[in-house]
Scaffold this motif. Sequence first.
Motif, short mmCIF file in Angstrom:
data_model
loop_
_atom_site.label_atom_id
_atom_site.label_comp_id
_atom_site.label_asym_id
_atom_site.label_seq_id
_atom_site.Cartn_x
_atom_site.Cartn_y
_atom_site.Cartn_z
N TYR A 30 -32.48 35.39 -17.74
CA TYR A 30 -31.39 34.67 -17.10
C TYR A 30 -30.73 33.73 -18.10
CZ TYR A 30 -33.63 36.03 -12.68
OH TYR A 30 -34.18 36.73 -11.63
N GLU A 59 -27.61 33.28 -14.26
CA GLU A 59 -27.53 34.59 -13.63
C GLU A 59 -28.43 35.58 -14.36
OE1 GLU A 59 -23.47 35.92 -13.78
OE2 GLU A 59 -23.66 36.63 -15.85
N ARG A 86 -30.70 37.51 -8.28
CA ARG A 86 -29.50 37.62 -9.12
C ARG A 86 -29.15 36.29 -9.78
NH1 ARG A 86 -28.98 42.17 -10.96
NH2 ARG A 86 -29.49 43.75 -9.46
N GLN A 87 -29.61 35.19 -9.19
CA GLN A 87 -29.28 33.87 -9.71
C GLN A 87 -30.44 32.92 -9.47
OE1 GLN A 87 -26.03 31.49 -7.87
NE2 GLN A 87 -24.99 31.88 -9.81
#
Length: 188
Positions: A62, A42, A32-33
């Motif tokens: 991202y 992110e 997710r990150q």
Amino acid sequence: MHITPILAITLLLGLALPALGNERLREANFTRQVQLEQNALELKNQDVLTYLWVDVYAAAFYAAPDTRPDIAVDERLSQRLELYYFRDIKREDVIKAAWVTLERQHNNETLERLRPLVDALHQHFADIRSGDRYALAYHPDRGLTLERNGETLFNSADPLLARAYLGIWLAPNGLSDKLRDNLLASRE
């Protein structure tokens, strides 16, 4: 209503394809990150590239939490494109596809300027194996970085190379307009 076998298969495939895409994204297991220099990026969007009904790779884009994906690309902000491969692909085929796309996207003058930079980047490519994870990361101060399976292979501070090579996936007339649109979509 009579359903022919072909219609039945088409309907089943139509219903199954979104589920298969979701399963492929779970297999890719994008975090997710991610950290890029001092910036936390992110996961904005992810999608699966399918060619002739074969899933080739999953892609994830991202950018900074407060930045729309298309703005990150247009304004050359910190960003990361990660690809998780489902198939083995020969190095030569990857390089050929990259050049075909770059030639479609750029004029001859730009291509001549890019050629030594792209060739230097391509020297770090190897045959892709199912399960390999490649990433292209861009940071305004550091430039473009190429990673394979978490190992940094190449870095270039040249902004033209960064824009052009990320553009293979993120610019118009790239490998897949559908993939590009899905990766850069705003999800507000």
